[in-house]
Write an enzyme that holds these catalytic residues in place. Sequence first.
Site, PDB file in Angstrom:
ATOM      1  N   PHE A  25      85.136  57.952  -6.389  1.00  0.00           N
ATOM      2  CA  PHE A  25      84.494  58.049  -7.695  1.00  0.00           C
ATOM      3  C   PHE A  25      85.313  58.933  -8.635  1.00  0.00           C
ATOM      4  CE2 PHE A  25      81.105  60.195 -10.316  1.00  0.00           C
ATOM      5  CZ  PHE A  25      80.804  59.093 -11.103  1.00  0.00           C
ATOM      6  N   SER A  93      86.031  59.365   0.268  1.00  0.00           N
ATOM      7  CA  SER A  93      84.919  59.858  -0.543  1.00  0.00           C
ATOM      8  C   SER A  93      83.908  58.748  -0.822  1.00  0.00           C
ATOM      9  CB  SER A  93      85.477  60.469  -1.834  1.00  0.00           C
ATOM     10  OG  SER A  93      84.483  61.212  -2.501  1.00  0.00           O
ATOM     11  N   MET A  94      83.638  58.435  -2.099  1.00  0.00           N
ATOM     12  CA  MET A  94      82.733  57.325  -2.389  1.00  0.00           C
ATOM     13  C   MET A  94      83.292  56.025  -1.829  1.00  0.00           C
ATOM     14  SD  MET A  94      81.340  55.678  -5.968  1.00  0.00           S
ATOM     15  CE  MET A  94      82.862  54.752  -6.218  1.00  0.00           C
ATOM     16  N   ASP A 194      86.171  71.455   1.996  1.00  0.00           N
ATOM     17  CA  ASP A 194      86.097  70.386   1.000  1.00  0.00           C
ATOM     18  C   ASP A 194      85.185  70.885  -0.108  1.00  0.00           C
ATOM     19  OD1 ASP A 194      85.379  68.069  -0.487  1.00  0.00           O
ATOM     20  OD2 ASP A 194      85.762  66.785   1.235  1.00  0.00           O
ATOM     21  N   HIS A 224      89.521  68.078  -0.265  1.00  0.00           N
ATOM     22  CA  HIS A 224      88.846  66.778  -0.351  1.00  0.00           C
ATOM     23  C   HIS A 224      89.805  65.594  -0.357  1.00  0.00           C
ATOM     24  CE1 HIS A 224      85.787  63.869  -1.182  1.00  0.00           C
ATOM     25  NE2 HIS A 224      86.363  63.497  -2.315  1.00  0.00           N
TER      26      HIS A 224
END
Length: 265
Positions: A25, A93-94, A194, A224
């Site tokens: 994202f 992530s997303m 993260d 992250h």
Amino acid sequence: MPLLPGAEPFRRDGGEVGVLVCHGFTGSPQSVRPWAEYLADRGLTVSLPLLPGHGTRWQDLQVTTWQDWYAEVDRELRALSERCTKVFVCGLSMGGALALRLAAKHGDAISGLALVNPANRVHDKAGALLPVLRYVVRTTKGLASDIAKPGAAEVGYDRTPLHAAHSVRRFFLQVDSELPQVTQPLLVMTSPQDHVVPPVDSERILSRVSSQDVRQKLLERSYHVATLDHDAEQIFEDTFAFLTRLAPELRAGAIEEGTATSGGA
């Protein structure tokens, strides 16, 4: 709108084993392109799409929703499935949440998942206010470039549009409800440090999926965006090892390629 440098989608035809790579994202393909290129260099057919609303300006993301992002990776998965005998999905992530929903919906059409710092929740205390707050405040600070490695940077937005953030929050709730439908082999790589997605998201995902073949690796030196960080090479190697265990034909192809290279030297 012109694309940000490095935000271009990446595709390369290879063998009959394919992999779909999903970025996160407000980010872009740049954040996971080294991962995609590593796998492509080892003979996989690779697709790394640009999600709608990403890679240009945050105003473009403001008018998209999770249904738009999911539809894009769903189309790419279907195209890979027509081309390849086995298909895997990787996500950051997303992008990890997108991969998990694909797995829940497509079942045996996906042979396995490799996820880096997959997101499962919006943890900001203001998250519960997003349904209303998004009409009052347009943006908040950006999420890009949470990286420990000096000099490394992620191509992403410096602002996060709240309409899109609200859609992300709804998407995570949707995916969380579908996690028990995920049965494929799963490799989860998690950064203990993260600042965007806490490790508890990985733990919840691992506790809710129905997968029996599950492995977790810790990325001790990375934040992250670990695919651009100190542990990037380890991520790439562990992913390829995971894929070759599930698709032994990949290893055979790599051996043949190495033999051909040695013979011509």
